[in-house]
Write a protein that holds these residues in place. Structure first.
Motif, PDB file in Angstrom:
ATOM      1  N   CYS A 145      47.351  34.707  35.754  1.00 42.41           N
ATOM      2  CA  CYS A 145      46.171  35.403  36.265  1.00 42.41           C
ATOM      3  C   CYS A 145      45.018  34.403  36.333  1.00 42.41           C
ATOM      4  N   ILE A 146      44.407  34.283  37.507  1.00 43.09           N
ATOM      5  CA  ILE A 146      43.348  33.292  37.707  1.00 43.09           C
ATOM      6  C   ILE A 146      42.139  33.586  36.812  1.00 43.09           C
ATOM      7  N   PHE A 147      41.803  34.867  36.605  1.00 40.37           N
ATOM      8  CA  PHE A 147      40.618  35.159  35.787  1.00 40.37           C
ATOM      9  C   PHE A 147      40.899  34.907  34.306  1.00 40.37           C
ATOM     10  N   CYS A 148      42.156  35.102  33.869  1.00 39.03           N
ATOM     11  CA  CYS A 148      42.503  34.697  32.489  1.00 39.03           C
ATOM     12  C   CYS A 148      42.370  33.178  32.352  1.00 39.03           C
ATOM     13  N   LEU A 168      30.354  32.627  39.277  1.00 38.42           N
ATOM     14  CA  LEU A 168      30.099  32.797  40.708  1.00 38.42           C
ATOM     15  C   LEU A 168      31.407  33.049  41.443  1.00 38.42           C
ATOM     16  N   ASP A 169      31.357  33.980  42.402  1.00 38.09           N
ATOM     17  CA  ASP A 169      32.522  34.211  43.256  1.00 38.09           C
ATOM     18  C   ASP A 169      32.778  32.968  44.105  1.00 38.09           C
ATOM     19  N   ILE A 170      34.037  32.604  44.219  1.00 41.25           N
ATOM     20  CA  ILE A 170      34.395  31.374  44.940  1.00 41.25           C
ATOM     21  C   ILE A 170      34.174  31.520  46.450  1.00 41.25           C
ATOM     22  N   ALA A 171      34.186  32.747  46.939  1.00 41.44           N
ATOM     23  CA  ALA A 171      33.987  33.015  48.382  1.00 41.44           C
ATOM     24  C   ALA A 171      32.945  34.121  48.515  1.00 41.44           C
ATOM     25  N   LEU A 183      33.141  47.761  42.260  1.00 39.74           N
ATOM     26  CA  LEU A 183      34.410  47.703  41.525  1.00 39.74           C
ATOM     27  C   LEU A 183      35.502  48.170  42.475  1.00 39.74           C
ATOM     28  N   ASN A 184      36.416  47.277  42.805  1.00 38.09           N
ATOM     29  CA  ASN A 184      37.552  47.629  43.665  1.00 38.09           C
ATOM     30  C   ASN A 184      38.750  47.893  42.760  1.00 38.09           C
ATOM     31  N   GLN A 185      39.311  49.068  42.879  1.00 34.46           N
ATOM     32  CA  GLN A 185      40.458  49.417  42.022  1.00 34.46           C
ATOM     33  C   GLN A 185      41.619  49.814  42.902  1.00 34.46           C
ATOM     34  N   ALA A 223      41.813  49.886  47.920  1.00 33.87           N
ATOM     35  CA  ALA A 223      40.355  49.806  47.755  1.00 33.87           C
ATOM     36  C   ALA A 223      39.871  48.361  47.852  1.00 33.87           C
ATOM     37  N   GLY A 224      40.785  47.441  48.164  1.00 34.98           N
ATOM     38  CA  GLY A 224      40.378  46.044  48.367  1.00 34.98           C
ATOM     39  C   GLY A 224      40.563  45.159  47.154  1.00 34.98           C
ATOM     40  N   GLN A 225      41.214  45.662  46.104  1.00 36.06           N
ATOM     41  CA  GLN A 225      41.409  44.805  44.923  1.00 36.06           C
ATOM     42  C   GLN A 225      42.451  43.732  45.243  1.00 36.06           C
ATOM     43  N   ILE A 226      42.051  42.501  44.987  1.00 29.23           N
ATOM     44  CA  ILE A 226      42.924  41.350  45.255  1.00 29.23           C
ATOM     45  C   ILE A 226      43.325  40.698  43.939  1.00 29.23           C
ATOM     46  N   VAL A 227      42.359  40.622  43.030  1.00 30.85           N
ATOM     47  CA  VAL A 227      42.628  40.032  41.714  1.00 30.85           C
ATOM     48  C   VAL A 227      42.773  41.186  40.723  1.00 30.85           C
ATOM     49  N   PHE A 228      43.960  41.295  40.131  1.00 25.63           N
ATOM     50  CA  PHE A 228      44.251  42.443  39.275  1.00 25.63           C
ATOM     51  C   PHE A 228      43.924  42.141  37.812  1.00 25.63           C
ATOM     52  N   LEU A 230      40.383  43.213  35.781  1.00 22.38           N
ATOM     53  CA  LEU A 230      39.138  43.965  35.962  1.00 22.38           C
ATOM     54  C   LEU A 230      37.915  43.063  36.158  1.00 22.38           C
ATOM     55  N   HIS A 231      37.127  43.375  37.164  1.00 20.99           N
ATOM     56  CA  HIS A 231      35.876  42.637  37.387  1.00 20.99           C
ATOM     57  C   HIS A 231      34.910  43.482  38.198  1.00 20.99           C
ATOM     58  N   PHE A 232      33.639  43.393  37.823  1.00 22.29           N
ATOM     59  CA  PHE A 232      32.572  43.984  38.626  1.00 22.29           C
ATOM     60  C   PHE A 232      31.981  42.887  39.505  1.00 22.29           C
ATOM     61  N   HIS A 233      31.682  43.255  40.740  1.00 25.38           N
ATOM     62  CA  HIS A 233      30.957  42.366  41.649  1.00 25.38           C
ATOM     63  C   HIS A 233      29.471  42.692  41.554  1.00 25.38           C
ATOM     64  N   VAL A 234      28.626  41.677  41.477  1.00 28.34           N
ATOM     65  CA  VAL A 234      27.186  41.862  41.670  1.00 28.34           C
ATOM     66  C   VAL A 234      26.838  41.056  42.929  1.00 28.34           C
ATOM     67  N   VAL A 239      31.417  39.298  55.726  1.00 29.70           N
ATOM     68  CA  VAL A 239      31.897  37.942  55.992  1.00 29.70           C
ATOM     69  C   VAL A 239      31.557  37.058  54.808  1.00 29.70           C
ATOM     70  N   ARG A 240      32.573  36.376  54.342  1.00 31.29           N
ATOM     71  CA  ARG A 240      32.362  35.486  53.195  1.00 31.29           C
ATOM     72  C   ARG A 240      31.683  34.217  53.660  1.00 31.29           C
ATOM     73  N   LYS A 241      30.800  33.739  52.805  1.00 32.81           N
ATOM     74  CA  LYS A 241      29.978  32.590  53.189  1.00 32.81           C
ATOM     75  C   LYS A 241      30.616  31.318  52.668  1.00 32.81           C
TER      76      LYS A 241
HETATM   77  P1  AMP Z   1      38.570  41.952  44.467  1.00 30.36           P
HETATM   78  O1  AMP Z   1      38.793  42.135  45.957  1.00 30.36           O
HETATM   79  O2  AMP Z   1      37.622  42.979  43.896  1.00 30.36           O
HETATM   80  O3  AMP Z   1      39.870  41.842  43.701  1.00 30.36           O
HETATM   81  O4  AMP Z   1      37.780  40.598  44.364  1.00 30.36           O
HETATM   82  C1  AMP Z   1      38.319  39.409  43.908  1.00 30.36           C
HETATM   83  C2  AMP Z   1      37.219  38.398  44.063  1.00 30.36           C
HETATM   84  O5  AMP Z   1      37.569  37.256  43.314  1.00 30.36           O
HETATM   85  C3  AMP Z   1      36.995  37.936  45.502  1.00 30.36           C
HETATM   86  O6  AMP Z   1      35.641  38.171  45.862  1.00 30.36           O
HETATM   87  C4  AMP Z   1      37.351  36.440  45.458  1.00 30.36           C
HETATM   88  O7  AMP Z   1      36.549  35.659  46.317  1.00 30.36           O
HETATM   89  C5  AMP Z   1      37.136  36.110  43.999  1.00 30.36           C
HETATM   90  N1  AMP Z   1      37.917  34.977  43.483  1.00 30.36           N
HETATM   91  C6  AMP Z   1      39.229  34.747  43.643  1.00 30.36           C
HETATM   92  N2  AMP Z   1      39.598  33.618  43.007  1.00 30.36           N
HETATM   93  C7  AMP Z   1      38.469  33.128  42.429  1.00 30.36           C
HETATM   94  C8  AMP Z   1      38.180  31.979  41.633  1.00 30.36           C
HETATM   95  N3  AMP Z   1      39.126  31.091  41.310  1.00 30.36           N
HETATM   96  N4  AMP Z   1      36.900  31.788  41.210  1.00 30.36           N
HETATM   97  C9  AMP Z   1      35.932  32.668  41.543  1.00 30.36           C
HETATM   98  N5  AMP Z   1      36.147  33.779  42.283  1.00 30.36           N
HETATM   99  C10 AMP Z   1      37.392  34.012  42.733  1.00 30.36           C
END
Ligand code: AMP
Ligand code: ZN
Length: 140
Positions: A12-15, A37-40, A91-93, A97-102, A104-108, A121-123
């Motif tokens: 898991c990348i967040f771990c 910081l979000d990478i994208a 919070l995408n669950q 709902a758009g969850q990519i990283v499984f 838990l994380h809140f976006h600000v 659009v990601r910057k």
């Molecule tokens: P979610 O769609 O809620 O699962 O969001 C996952 C978020 O994690 C996305 O906004 C990604 O850009 C971000 N993300 C993925 N990998 C990394 C990373 N290595 N460092 C920082 N943010 C990441």
């Protein structure tokens, strides 16, 4: 805890970030939580607030972790107000709902003048601006 948090077949990348094994721009960290910081980013200063213990979803989080996580979320919101007092907390669950990283994380996600709709659009963030936003948000 899901298998991903145990360093099994699907790391898991967040771990990895929480263990300081993967690079990230950490803005705050304590015993239970980490924010980086979000990478994208969807906007300048887009930050993720994460419990260090691996759970996929808010409904899997042990209740004794609610207060530490909310406290870090509020702290990060206060810091994001240095950039803009307008922001979304998300919070995408689940994949639908758009969850990519499984993990838990809140976006600000700060919102700025001229952005009428929610950013989709990601910057591309330059190295220089990444450093500058990081410096602003990681300061106490
Ligand atoms: P979610 O769609 O809620 O699962 O969001 C996952 C978020 O994690 C996305 O906004 C990604 O850009 C971000 N993300 C993925 N990998 C990394 C990373 N290595 N460092 C920082 N943010 C990441
Ligand atoms: Zn994890």
């Amino acid at each position: 805890m899901g298998a991903a948090g145990k360093g099994g077949a699907a790391p898991c990348i967040f771990c990895s970030i929480a263990r300081h094994e993967a690079p990230s721009r950490i803005v705050y960290e304590d015993e239970n939580t980490i924010a980086f910081l979000d990478i994208a980013p969807l906007s300048r200063g887009h930050t993720l607030v994460v419990p260090k213990a691996h759970v996929d979803r808010l409904t899997d989080l042990p209740p004794d972790q609610y207060a530490p996580l909310l406290s870090t979320l509020a702290r990060v919101c206060r810091r994001v107000e240095r950039l803009s007092t307008h922001y979304n907390v998300g919070l995408n669950q689940g994949a639908l709902a758009g969850q990519i990283v499984f993990h838990l994380h809140f976006h600000v996600i700060p919102r700025y003048e001229g952005q009428r709709t929610f950013p989709r659009v990601r910057k591309e963030i330059t190295e220089e601006d990444g450093r500058s936003v990081h410096g602003l948000l990681r300061a106490d």
